[in-house]
Design an enzyme around this catalytic site. Structure first.
Site, PDB file in Angstrom:
ATOM      1  N   GLY A  47     -21.047  -5.149  70.522  1.00 32.63           N
ATOM      2  CA  GLY A  47     -22.006  -4.179  70.005  1.00 32.63           C
ATOM      3  C   GLY A  47     -23.408  -4.554  70.450  1.00 32.63           C
ATOM      4  O   GLY A  47     -23.680  -5.722  70.752  1.00 32.63           O
ATOM      5  N   GLN A  52     -32.528  -4.896  70.538  1.00 36.28           N
ATOM      6  CA  GLN A  52     -32.115  -6.139  71.210  1.00 36.28           C
ATOM      7  C   GLN A  52     -32.481  -6.143  72.688  1.00 36.28           C
ATOM      8  O   GLN A  52     -32.490  -7.193  73.319  1.00 36.28           O
ATOM      9  CB  GLN A  52     -30.599  -6.354  71.059  1.00 36.28           C
ATOM     10  CG  GLN A  52     -30.168  -6.570  69.624  1.00 36.28           C
ATOM     11  CD  GLN A  52     -28.673  -6.830  69.534  1.00 36.28           C
ATOM     12  OE1 GLN A  52     -27.885  -5.902  69.475  1.00 36.28           O
ATOM     13  NE2 GLN A  52     -28.294  -8.090  69.572  1.00 36.28           N
ATOM     14  N   CYS A  93     -24.416 -13.210  67.290  1.00 29.30           N
ATOM     15  CA  CYS A  93     -25.342 -12.154  67.683  1.00 29.30           C
ATOM     16  C   CYS A  93     -25.924 -12.470  69.053  1.00 29.30           C
ATOM     17  O   CYS A  93     -26.323 -13.609  69.291  1.00 29.30           O
ATOM     18  CB  CYS A  93     -26.453 -12.050  66.638  1.00 29.30           C
ATOM     19  SG  CYS A  93     -27.696 -10.815  67.021  1.00 29.30           S
ATOM     20  N   LEU A  94     -25.983 -11.468  69.925  1.00 25.36           N
ATOM     21  CA  LEU A  94     -26.552 -11.679  71.266  1.00 25.36           C
ATOM     22  C   LEU A  94     -28.026 -12.070  71.199  1.00 25.36           C
ATOM     23  O   LEU A  94     -28.549 -12.654  72.130  1.00 25.36           O
ATOM     24  CB  LEU A  94     -26.381 -10.422  72.121  1.00 25.36           C
ATOM     25  CG  LEU A  94     -24.944 -10.056  72.512  1.00 25.36           C
ATOM     26  CD1 LEU A  94     -24.915  -8.719  73.241  1.00 25.36           C
ATOM     27  CD2 LEU A  94     -24.325 -11.139  73.388  1.00 25.36           C
ATOM     28  N   HIS A 135     -23.810  -4.626  61.175  1.00 20.74           N
ATOM     29  CA  HIS A 135     -24.627  -5.610  61.888  1.00 20.74           C
ATOM     30  C   HIS A 135     -25.649  -4.897  62.786  1.00 20.74           C
ATOM     31  O   HIS A 135     -26.830  -5.232  62.784  1.00 20.74           O
ATOM     32  CB  HIS A 135     -23.700  -6.523  62.709  1.00 20.74           C
ATOM     33  CG  HIS A 135     -24.398  -7.556  63.540  1.00 20.74           C
ATOM     34  ND1 HIS A 135     -24.273  -8.908  63.304  1.00 20.74           N
ATOM     35  CD2 HIS A 135     -25.212  -7.443  64.630  1.00 20.74           C
ATOM     36  CE1 HIS A 135     -24.993  -9.567  64.197  1.00 20.74           C
ATOM     37  NE2 HIS A 135     -25.561  -8.714  65.026  1.00 20.74           N
ATOM     38  N   GLU A 136     -25.179  -3.866  63.505  1.00 15.57           N
ATOM     39  CA  GLU A 136     -26.069  -3.152  64.431  1.00 15.57           C
ATOM     40  C   GLU A 136     -27.092  -2.298  63.679  1.00 15.57           C
ATOM     41  O   GLU A 136     -28.257  -2.222  64.089  1.00 15.57           O
ATOM     42  CB  GLU A 136     -25.265  -2.279  65.401  1.00 15.57           C
ATOM     43  CG  GLU A 136     -24.229  -3.009  66.256  1.00 15.57           C
ATOM     44  CD  GLU A 136     -24.744  -4.230  66.993  1.00 15.57           C
ATOM     45  OE1 GLU A 136     -25.957  -4.318  67.257  1.00 15.57           O
ATOM     46  OE2 GLU A 136     -23.930  -5.122  67.294  1.00 15.57           O
ATOM     47  N   HIS A 139     -29.911  -4.295  62.723  1.00 15.46           N
ATOM     48  CA  HIS A 139     -30.863  -4.483  63.832  1.00 15.46           C
ATOM     49  C   HIS A 139     -31.900  -3.358  63.852  1.00 15.46           C
ATOM     50  O   HIS A 139     -33.074  -3.600  64.095  1.00 15.46           O
ATOM     51  CB  HIS A 139     -30.130  -4.500  65.175  1.00 15.46           C
ATOM     52  CG  HIS A 139     -29.606  -5.849  65.576  1.00 15.46           C
ATOM     53  ND1 HIS A 139     -30.424  -6.952  65.716  1.00 15.46           N
ATOM     54  CD2 HIS A 139     -28.357  -6.266  65.895  1.00 15.46           C
ATOM     55  CE1 HIS A 139     -29.675  -7.994  66.096  1.00 15.46           C
ATOM     56  NE2 HIS A 139     -28.424  -7.609  66.201  1.00 15.46           N
TER      57      HIS A 139
HETATM   58 CO    CO Z   1     -26.786  -8.813  66.679  1.00 14.83          CO
END
Ligand code: CO
Length: 179
Positions: A47, A52, A93-94, A135-136, A139
């Site tokens: 995702g 991000q 998380c990226l 989670h997204e 963000h």
């Molecule tokens: Co993340």
């Protein structure tokens, strides 16, 4: 051709900004989501949210790639309208490389969103799909999973400090004892 975008990482303050509602559903939006998907796949993510990659717009891409098969989803202006149950899962998380933490979330959610043509849709998500969507969406609201964790850690720290205060309040040990 889709291009790979630069990932913004913790503690970049941009990741704590609230993203804006998308109102322009032109071809640029479609191109941007293709770039997001390429960026997500290249970084082995499931995702990715627009902030991000430094764009403060309410855009999410998700592909759980179950059984190694690609099935990309694009969510524009997603909003949780119903939730139930709880589920805990170790998340990564990226934007926070090499860090994982157990996070508690709703197990089932209903999300209202728009597709790339601006059409309103509703989806029910459960388990990993629900976790990923939450989670997204976090963000998009400037929340990282480490922010949730740091609150927990803060409360641990507070309790720890209370204990120290209690000890300090105890009568001091007389200095003149001799054994
Ligand atoms: Co993340």
């Amino acid at each position: 051709m889709a291009k790979t975008l630069k990932l913004y990482t913790y503690p970049d303050p941009l990741l704590n900004e609230i993203s804006e509602t998308v109102v322009d559903f032109s071809n640029d939006l479609k191109k941007f989501t293709e770039d997001m998907l390429k960026t997500m796949y290249e970084n082995n993510g499931i995702g990715l949210a627009a902030p991000q990659v430094g764009i403060l717009k309410r855009v999410i891409v998700i592909d759980l790639q179950e059984d190694g098969k690609r099935e990309p989803f694009v969510f524009i202006n997603p909003e949780i309208i119903e939730k139930s149950g709880t589920i805990t899962f170790e998340e990564g998380c990226l934007s926070v490389p090499q860090y994982r933490e157990i996070v508690k979330r709703s197990e089932n959610i209903t999300v209202k969103y728009q597709d790339l043509s601006g059409e309103e849709k509703v989806i029910n998500a459960t388990k990993l799909f629900a976790i990923c969507l939450q989670h997204e969406i976090d963000h998009l609201n400037g929340i990282l999973f480490v922010d949730k964790i740091s609150q927990l850690k803060k409360s641990f720290l507070k309790n720890g400090l209370k204990r120290i205060v209690k000890i300090r309040k105890a009568p001091p040990i007389p200095q003149n004892l001799v054994y």
